[in-house]
Design a protein around this motif. Structure first.
Motif, mmCIF file in Angstrom:
data_model
loop_
_atom_site.group_PDB
_atom_site.id
_atom_site.type_symbol
_atom_site.label_atom_id
_atom_site.label_comp_id
_atom_site.label_asym_id
_atom_site.label_seq_id
_atom_site.Cartn_x
_atom_site.Cartn_y
_atom_site.Cartn_z
ATOM 1 N N SER A 176 0.700 -1.150 0.141
ATOM 2 C CA SER A 176 0.257 0.069 0.290
ATOM 3 C C SER A 176 0.926 1.380 0.135
ATOM 4 C CB SER A 176 -0.972 -0.034 1.737
ATOM 5 O OG SER A 176 0.070 0.093 2.517
ATOM 6 N N ARG A 177 0.213 2.181 -0.177
ATOM 7 C CA ARG A 177 0.355 3.827 0.525
ATOM 8 C C ARG A 177 1.873 3.562 1.173
ATOM 9 N NH1 ARG A 177 -1.882 9.029 -0.504
ATOM 10 N NH2 ARG A 177 -1.867 8.436 1.620
ATOM 11 N N ARG A 178 1.299 3.367 2.507
ATOM 12 C CA ARG A 178 1.953 3.124 3.516
ATOM 13 C C ARG A 178 3.396 2.377 3.450
ATOM 14 N NH1 ARG A 178 -2.493 4.520 8.194
ATOM 15 N NH2 ARG A 178 -3.296 6.544 8.022
ATOM 16 N N THR A 208 -0.407 -5.272 9.344
ATOM 17 C CA THR A 208 -0.661 -3.750 8.837
ATOM 18 C C THR A 208 1.088 -3.219 8.490
ATOM 19 O OG1 THR A 208 -0.429 -3.197 10.240
ATOM 20 C CG2 THR A 208 -2.684 -3.167 9.206
ATOM 21 N N ALA A 209 0.997 -2.492 8.052
ATOM 22 C CA ALA A 209 2.463 -1.688 7.319
ATOM 23 C C ALA A 209 2.609 -0.991 8.997
ATOM 24 C CB ALA A 209 2.208 -1.075 6.042
ATOM 25 N N ASP A 210 2.094 -0.644 9.588
ATOM 26 C CA ASP A 210 2.145 0.766 10.889
ATOM 27 C C ASP A 210 2.302 -0.336 12.058
ATOM 28 O OD1 ASP A 210 -0.870 -0.070 11.338
ATOM 29 O OD2 ASP A 210 -2.118 1.556 11.202
ATOM 30 N N GLY A 211 2.326 -1.536 11.751
ATOM 31 C CA GLY A 211 2.458 -2.341 12.747
ATOM 32 C C GLY A 211 1.439 -2.982 13.720
ATOM 33 N N TRP A 245 -16.048 -12.437 13.799
ATOM 34 C CA TRP A 245 -14.924 -11.561 15.211
ATOM 35 C C TRP A 245 -13.343 -10.798 14.925
ATOM 36 C CZ3 TRP A 245 -10.538 -12.931 17.997
ATOM 37 C CH2 TRP A 245 -10.105 -12.396 19.144
ATOM 38 N N ARG A 246 -13.745 -10.408 15.223
ATOM 39 C CA ARG A 246 -11.905 -9.629 15.188
ATOM 40 C C ARG A 246 -11.116 -8.869 16.147
ATOM 41 N NH1 ARG A 246 -13.003 -6.720 9.690
ATOM 42 N NH2 ARG A 246 -12.628 -8.411 7.982
ATOM 43 N N LYS A 247 -10.050 -8.891 16.539
ATOM 44 C CA LYS A 247 -9.514 -8.523 17.972
ATOM 45 C C LYS A 247 -8.019 -7.419 16.840
ATOM 46 C CE LYS A 247 -7.652 -8.376 21.946
ATOM 47 N NZ LYS A 247 -8.104 -7.897 23.282
ATOM 48 N N THR A 248 -8.401 -6.396 17.219
ATOM 49 C CA THR A 248 -6.778 -5.652 16.415
ATOM 50 C C THR A 248 -5.993 -5.249 18.052
ATOM 51 O OG1 THR A 248 -8.400 -4.994 14.874
ATOM 52 C CG2 THR A 248 -6.945 -3.821 15.677
ATOM 53 N N SER A 249 -4.732 -4.993 17.584
ATOM 54 C CA SER A 249 -3.581 -4.941 18.997
ATOM 55 C C SER A 249 -2.443 -4.008 18.229
ATOM 56 C CB SER A 249 -2.837 -5.778 19.847
ATOM 57 O OG SER A 249 -2.734 -6.117 18.610
ATOM 58 N N THR A 250 -2.386 -2.950 18.859
ATOM 59 C CA THR A 250 -1.483 -2.033 19.001
ATOM 60 C C THR A 250 -0.327 -2.438 18.379
ATOM 61 O OG1 THR A 250 -2.035 -0.312 20.797
ATOM 62 C CG2 THR A 250 -3.508 -0.291 19.736
ATOM 63 N N ARG A 251 0.346 -1.460 17.961
ATOM 64 C CA ARG A 251 1.203 -1.457 18.082
ATOM 65 C C ARG A 251 2.652 -0.797 19.528
ATOM 66 N NH1 ARG A 251 6.038 1.421 14.127
ATOM 67 N NH2 ARG A 251 8.088 0.941 14.638
ATOM 68 N N HIS A 252 3.523 -2.164 19.787
ATOM 69 C CA HIS A 252 4.216 -1.561 20.648
ATOM 70 C C HIS A 252 5.614 -1.426 20.813
ATOM 71 C CE1 HIS A 252 1.275 -4.600 22.381
ATOM 72 N NE2 HIS A 252 0.896 -3.731 23.354
#
Length: 61
Positions: free
Chosen positions: A19-21, A37-40, A54-61
């Motif tokens: 992607s562009r990111r 994803t590209a941003d982690g 069902w979806r679970k998303t965790s942020t970048r650490h």
């Protein structure tokens, strides 16, 4: 509205997402998929028959 770009390349159960990111990747099948994803961010997706998801998303650490 700006321009966007997304391209997905499949290698069996592995998918490379451009992607562009940046570059992300995922692996799995129609029922179970893990995505980075590209941003982690990481997303775990479970798709059940009948349209339930069902979806679970965790942020970048």
């Amino acid at each position: 509205m700006g321009w966007s770009y997304r391209k997905s390349i499949k290698f069996g159960p592995f998918r490379l997402n451009l992607s562009r990111r940046g570059v992300g990747h995922s692996w799995g099948n129609r029922l179970f998929r893990v995505t980075r994803t590209a941003d982690g961010r990481r997303t775990l997706s479970i798709n059940l028959p009948g349209g339930f998801t069902w979806r679970k998303t965790s942020t970048r650490h």
